[in-house]
Design a protein around this motif. Structure first.
Motif, mmCIF file in Angstrom:
data_model
loop_
_atom_site.group_PDB
_atom_site.id
_atom_site.type_symbol
_atom_site.label_atom_id
_atom_site.label_comp_id
_atom_site.label_asym_id
_atom_site.label_seq_id
_atom_site.Cartn_x
_atom_site.Cartn_y
_atom_site.Cartn_z
ATOM 1 N N VAL B 218 0.807 -1.212 0.025
ATOM 2 C CA VAL B 218 0.129 -0.070 0.146
ATOM 3 C C VAL B 218 0.865 1.314 0.127
ATOM 4 O O VAL B 218 0.443 2.324 -0.806
ATOM 5 C CB VAL B 218 -0.901 0.025 1.301
ATOM 6 N N SER B 219 1.993 1.184 0.801
ATOM 7 C CA SER B 219 2.665 2.454 0.904
ATOM 8 C C SER B 219 3.430 2.843 -0.402
ATOM 9 O O SER B 219 3.515 3.912 -0.861
ATOM 10 C CB SER B 219 3.928 2.276 2.069
ATOM 11 N N ILE B 220 3.927 1.490 -1.167
ATOM 12 C CA ILE B 220 4.726 1.693 -2.512
ATOM 13 C C ILE B 220 3.720 2.276 -3.333
ATOM 14 O O ILE B 220 3.684 3.352 -4.167
ATOM 15 C CB ILE B 220 5.158 0.452 -3.049
ATOM 16 N N ARG B 221 2.479 1.770 -3.655
ATOM 17 C CA ARG B 221 1.439 2.441 -4.332
ATOM 18 C C ARG B 221 1.102 3.798 -4.146
ATOM 19 O O ARG B 221 0.715 4.421 -5.154
ATOM 20 C CB ARG B 221 0.250 1.324 -4.301
ATOM 21 N N SER B 222 1.055 4.263 -2.892
ATOM 22 C CA SER B 222 0.511 5.404 -2.639
ATOM 23 C C SER B 222 1.665 6.559 -2.956
ATOM 24 O O SER B 222 1.545 7.624 -3.514
ATOM 25 C CB SER B 222 0.295 5.651 -1.203
ATOM 26 N N ALA B 223 3.058 5.801 -3.329
ATOM 27 C CA ALA B 223 4.165 6.685 -3.398
ATOM 28 C C ALA B 223 4.036 6.707 -4.940
ATOM 29 O O ALA B 223 4.450 7.962 -5.464
ATOM 30 C CB ALA B 223 5.450 5.815 -3.167
ATOM 31 N N LEU B 224 3.530 5.924 -5.596
ATOM 32 C CA LEU B 224 3.438 5.794 -7.077
ATOM 33 C C LEU B 224 2.275 6.949 -7.402
ATOM 34 O O LEU B 224 2.376 7.302 -8.767
ATOM 35 C CB LEU B 224 2.979 4.562 -7.705
ATOM 36 N N SER B 225 1.293 7.187 -6.727
ATOM 37 C CA SER B 225 0.410 7.984 -6.927
ATOM 38 C C SER B 225 0.456 9.441 -6.508
ATOM 39 O O SER B 225 -0.651 9.973 -6.260
ATOM 40 C CB SER B 225 -0.959 7.332 -6.493
ATOM 41 N N SER B 226 1.688 9.857 -6.272
ATOM 42 C CA SER B 226 1.875 11.059 -5.513
ATOM 43 C C SER B 226 2.184 11.988 -6.680
ATOM 44 O O SER B 226 2.601 11.726 -7.583
ATOM 45 C CB SER B 226 3.093 10.868 -4.561
ATOM 46 N N ASN B 227 2.065 13.311 -6.180
ATOM 47 C CA ASN B 227 2.124 14.429 -7.074
ATOM 48 C C ASN B 227 3.680 14.359 -7.835
ATOM 49 O O ASN B 227 3.897 14.587 -8.782
ATOM 50 C CB ASN B 227 1.846 15.845 -6.480
ATOM 51 N N SER B 228 4.693 13.959 -6.792
ATOM 52 C CA SER B 228 6.099 13.966 -7.257
ATOM 53 C C SER B 228 6.418 13.078 -8.467
ATOM 54 O O SER B 228 7.042 13.104 -9.302
ATOM 55 C CB SER B 228 6.907 13.975 -6.238
ATOM 56 N N THR B 229 5.565 11.852 -8.253
ATOM 57 C CA THR B 229 5.576 10.839 -9.315
ATOM 58 C C THR B 229 5.189 11.284 -10.560
ATOM 59 O O THR B 229 5.560 11.183 -11.662
ATOM 60 C CB THR B 229 4.905 9.789 -8.866
ATOM 61 N N TYR B 230 3.969 12.117 -10.564
ATOM 62 C CA TYR B 230 3.254 12.424 -11.607
ATOM 63 C C TYR B 230 4.060 13.237 -12.472
ATOM 64 O O TYR B 230 4.150 13.355 -13.665
ATOM 65 C CB TYR B 230 1.912 13.212 -11.443
ATOM 66 N N MET B 231 4.870 14.375 -11.340
ATOM 67 C CA MET B 231 5.584 15.148 -12.167
ATOM 68 C C MET B 231 6.835 14.691 -12.847
ATOM 69 O O MET B 231 7.269 14.892 -14.226
ATOM 70 C CB MET B 231 6.362 16.221 -11.024
ATOM 71 N N ASN B 232 7.511 13.684 -12.299
ATOM 72 C CA ASN B 232 8.684 13.139 -12.833
ATOM 73 C C ASN B 232 8.043 12.094 -14.095
ATOM 74 O O ASN B 232 8.940 11.981 -15.012
ATOM 75 C CB ASN B 232 9.322 11.864 -12.121
ATOM 76 N N LEU B 233 6.976 11.694 -14.254
ATOM 77 C CA LEU B 233 6.423 10.701 -15.382
ATOM 78 C C LEU B 233 6.354 11.898 -16.512
ATOM 79 O O LEU B 233 6.551 11.500 -17.595
ATOM 80 C CB LEU B 233 5.235 10.036 -15.032
ATOM 81 N N LEU B 234 5.868 12.939 -15.837
ATOM 82 C CA LEU B 234 5.525 14.107 -17.240
ATOM 83 C C LEU B 234 6.674 14.547 -17.820
ATOM 84 O O LEU B 234 6.654 14.661 -19.076
ATOM 85 C CB LEU B 234 4.604 15.246 -16.585
ATOM 86 N N ILE B 235 7.850 14.783 -16.970
ATOM 87 C CA ILE B 235 8.789 15.282 -17.683
ATOM 88 C C ILE B 235 9.759 14.281 -18.143
ATOM 89 O O ILE B 235 10.550 14.669 -19.082
ATOM 90 C CB ILE B 235 9.620 16.315 -16.805
ATOM 91 N N GLY B 236 9.599 13.033 -17.554
ATOM 92 C CA GLY B 236 10.513 11.915 -18.398
ATOM 93 C C GLY B 236 11.761 11.408 -17.424
ATOM 94 O O GLY B 236 12.458 10.904 -17.690
ATOM 95 N N ARG B 237 11.527 12.018 -15.945
ATOM 96 C CA ARG B 237 12.606 11.760 -15.104
ATOM 97 C C ARG B 237 12.488 10.205 -14.502
ATOM 98 O O ARG B 237 12.049 10.316 -13.203
ATOM 99 C CB ARG B 237 12.918 12.791 -14.098
ATOM 100 N N THR B 238 12.380 9.196 -15.040
ATOM 101 C CA THR B 238 11.845 7.902 -14.633
ATOM 102 C C THR B 238 12.611 7.008 -15.520
ATOM 103 O O THR B 238 13.028 7.036 -16.692
ATOM 104 C CB THR B 238 10.527 8.014 -14.510
ATOM 105 N N GLY B 239 12.596 5.650 -15.030
ATOM 106 C CA GLY B 239 13.287 4.502 -15.660
ATOM 107 C C GLY B 239 12.276 4.235 -16.886
ATOM 108 O O GLY B 239 10.913 4.485 -16.465
ATOM 109 N N GLY B 240 12.713 3.677 -17.857
ATOM 110 C CA GLY B 240 11.781 3.250 -18.866
ATOM 111 C C GLY B 240 12.516 3.019 -20.267
ATOM 112 O O GLY B 240 13.710 3.279 -20.323
#
Lengths: 202, 376
Positions: B218-240
């Motif tokens: 649950v804690s990992i999932r809530s970290a994934l749904s946080s605003n900072s994650t959204y921001m990183n995904l938007l600009i692309g600062r993430t693995g992939g």
């Protein structure tokens, strides 16, 4: 003369796999290694020779209405023989061929030769035809299996050809099912191109 | 064979237009450039080199195929090969060895495109076929070659970190490979594994262990749904994969394509909306509590939605058919993400829908004016 012709036509001009496109099921399934291909080829050739011989011998006795069941009974007899002998003396090969040994019973090549050739030709010609077709089938399987084993495992007949560096990252798809279809289509395509170019020159 | 053709026959429709294959393809190349810049920024110069190698291989393979088939070799420069090469490279992890894009692109062009008769005749998207080929052939390289964003600048490629979840923590999860946790979707998939282990522990009567596992999921999932994650995904600062991470720059490319009249919006919109809808329905741990925003931003959905779902050759031509295609691909993407063996289902879903495209076209063909319904 016609005996030799019956013998050689199965190897190239009427090759059961590349020209008649029969027996695809074992052809695609067991060609993951050259060893499997040789085992399957030997088993199918043995069944083919024996069934062609018997069908040809009894061709005037078998009523034509029930000929297909008769062929199946004859073929199944020899397949059972092969199955048991292989299980007793070559258990590893038997295990890796698995269900495809019993499935020789419904192999189109064997049934096709019984119906298309042994049914209407004398015994000697039928045996020659069976030997030729068996060699053709085995050769075709060895050709595809060579590509697949070499690309997918880096070996040929279990000899290491391409080295351990290649074996760390082999082209795995070659020994998976899609690889069999892709390589078969390439072989068929190139053999068609060769035929066309040969035909164009004549 | 040397017959003289008096007319060049082309595929219908025969309508005069200023658009040519070359113009469209170079528009697509331009639209891919912003995302390429992001890839270079986050994953280093090697990303640029992979894309270049892939595009160059595509052109060379196309040239050799056309030469072999005795067709005009000028087709090799119509840009479609470059697009295929670039898209394939965009679908690779940025840590792969340099021979991998070469092999993949050669397969994509030779088997995926030219073997079927070249541009306009291929059944499935060649770039995605190349990716599927590489996934089947080199599963380890294709699922472990992730590079942590911006690590190339400090030379710390070993320090895996994704969205604030240090991978050392991930590696303490039973049966979770530390490296495979490097993309957000991988992390999400592993929380589902945690759920399963928790349920198992519960069955065995280990209540405290089950609670601990569930708490971590649950804690990992809530970290994934946080605003900072959204921001990183938007600009692309993430693995992939190389080109899929920067959603904003992919959208810049999409806006350019729409302005040039190349991108038809029915396909991407129906696809992305379907993904979002089913992400809400079953993208989370239970029913109707998934996170649509995360599922749309993470992984290759935006890249696929803009550049692959909208591929002109392999998708339906009728408006209704395009919407059906988008919905089908979106549903399959989410089914694979939630229950499939891979964390990301975008490429396979599009490949599967490519195969039914002729059928969709057949059933959504508009009625000819004045035609009378049979048996009506």
């Amino acid at each position: 003369m016609s005996l030799i012709k019956d013998l050689t036509k199965g190897i190239y001009h009427e090759n059961p796999v590349f020209k008649l496109v029969l027996g695809m099921c074992p052809f695609l399934a067991v060609t993951t290694s050259v060893e499997n291909a040789l085992g399957m080829g030997a088993a199918a050739t043995f069944v083919l020779i024996c069934s062609n011989f018997l069908v040809s011998l009894f061709r005037n006795i078998i009523p034509s209405k029930v000929r297909i069941p008769c062929y199946i009974v004859i073929i199944a007899t020899f397949v059972t023989l092969v199955d048991m002998v292989m299980n007793a003396y070559l258990p590893d090969l038997h295990r890796s061929l698995g269900i495809f040994i019993p499935l020789i019973v419904v192999n189109c090549i064997i049934l096709g030769r019984a119906e298309g050739f042994a049914n209407r030709n004398p015994v000697l010609n039928s045996i020659a035809d069976a030997i030729g077709m068996g060699i053709g089938f085995t050769l075709a399987m060895v050709v595809l299996a060579s590509f697949r084993e070499l690309l997918g495992n880096g070996t040929w007949l279990n000899f290491n050809i391409l080295g351990s560096a290649y074996q760390n990252q082999p082209l795995l798809i070659a020994i998976l099912a899609p690889g069999a279809f892709i390589l078969l289509s390439f072989i068929l395509g190139f053999s068609n191109i060769l035929e066309q170019r040969k035909g164009g020159r004549q | 064979m040397a017959q003289t053709r008096r007319f060049e026959l082309a595929m219908p429709p025969h309508v005069g237009a200023s658009q040519t294959t070359r113009k469209i393809m170079f528009d697509v190349v331009i639209a891919l450039l912003p995302a390429l810049a992001a890839a270079t920024w986050f994953f280093g110069p090697r990303a640029l080199l992979i894309v270049f190698l892939s595009a160059a291989t595509a052109v060379v393979a196309e040239y050799l195929c056309l030469k072999f088939m005795k067709r005009p070799v000028s087709f090799a420069l119509d840009g479609s090969a470059i697009v295929t090469g670039m898209l394939l490279a965009f679908n690779l992890p940025s840590g792969v060895p340099f021979w991998l894009p070469v092999i993949g692109t050669a397969f994509a062009i030779v088997v995926g495109k030219q073997a079927f008769g070249g541009l306009g005749h291929n059944i499935v998207n060649p770039a995605l076929l190349g990716r599927a080929f590489l996934m089947a052939s080199f599963p380890i390289l294709m699922t472990a070659g992730w590079i942590a964003p911006e690590s190339w600048k400090t030379g710390t490629e070993g320090a895996w970190e994704t969205n604030g979840i240090v991978l050392e923590e991930m590696s303490t999860i039973p049966e979770a490979d530390a490296i495979s946790g490097a993309t957000p979707l991988n992390v999400l998939k592993q929380t589902f594994d945690l759920d399963a282990s928790a349920a198992n522990a519960q069955l065995e009567g280990n209540t405290s262990e089950a609670e601990g596992l569930e708490e971590r999921a649950v804690s990992i999932r809530s970290a994934l749904s946080s605003n900072s994650t959204y921001m990183n995904l938007l600009i692309g600062r993430t693995g992939g994969c190389l080109g899929e991470t920067s959603v904003i720059l992919l959208l810049v490319g999409a806006i350019y394509l729409v302005m040039r009249g190349v991108l038809e919006l029915r396909l991407p919109i129906s696809y992305l909306l379907t993904v979002a809808f089913f992400a809400w329905v079953f993208g989370g741990s239970g029913w109707f509590n998934g996170d649509p925003l995360f599922h749309v931003l993470a992984g290759g959905v935006v890249l696929g939605g803009i550049f692959m779902v909208s591929d002109m050759v392999t998708t339906p031509v009728t408006p209704k058919g395009r919407i059906i295609f988008g919905i089908g691909a979106g549903l399959l993407t989410m089914v694979i993400r939630r229950w499939g063996g891979y964390p990301e289902g975008c490429s396979y879903s599009i490949l599967l829908m490519n195969l039914v495209t002729p059928l969709i076209d057949k059933f959504t063909l508009p009625k000819v004016f004045g035609e009378v319904k049979k048996n009506g």
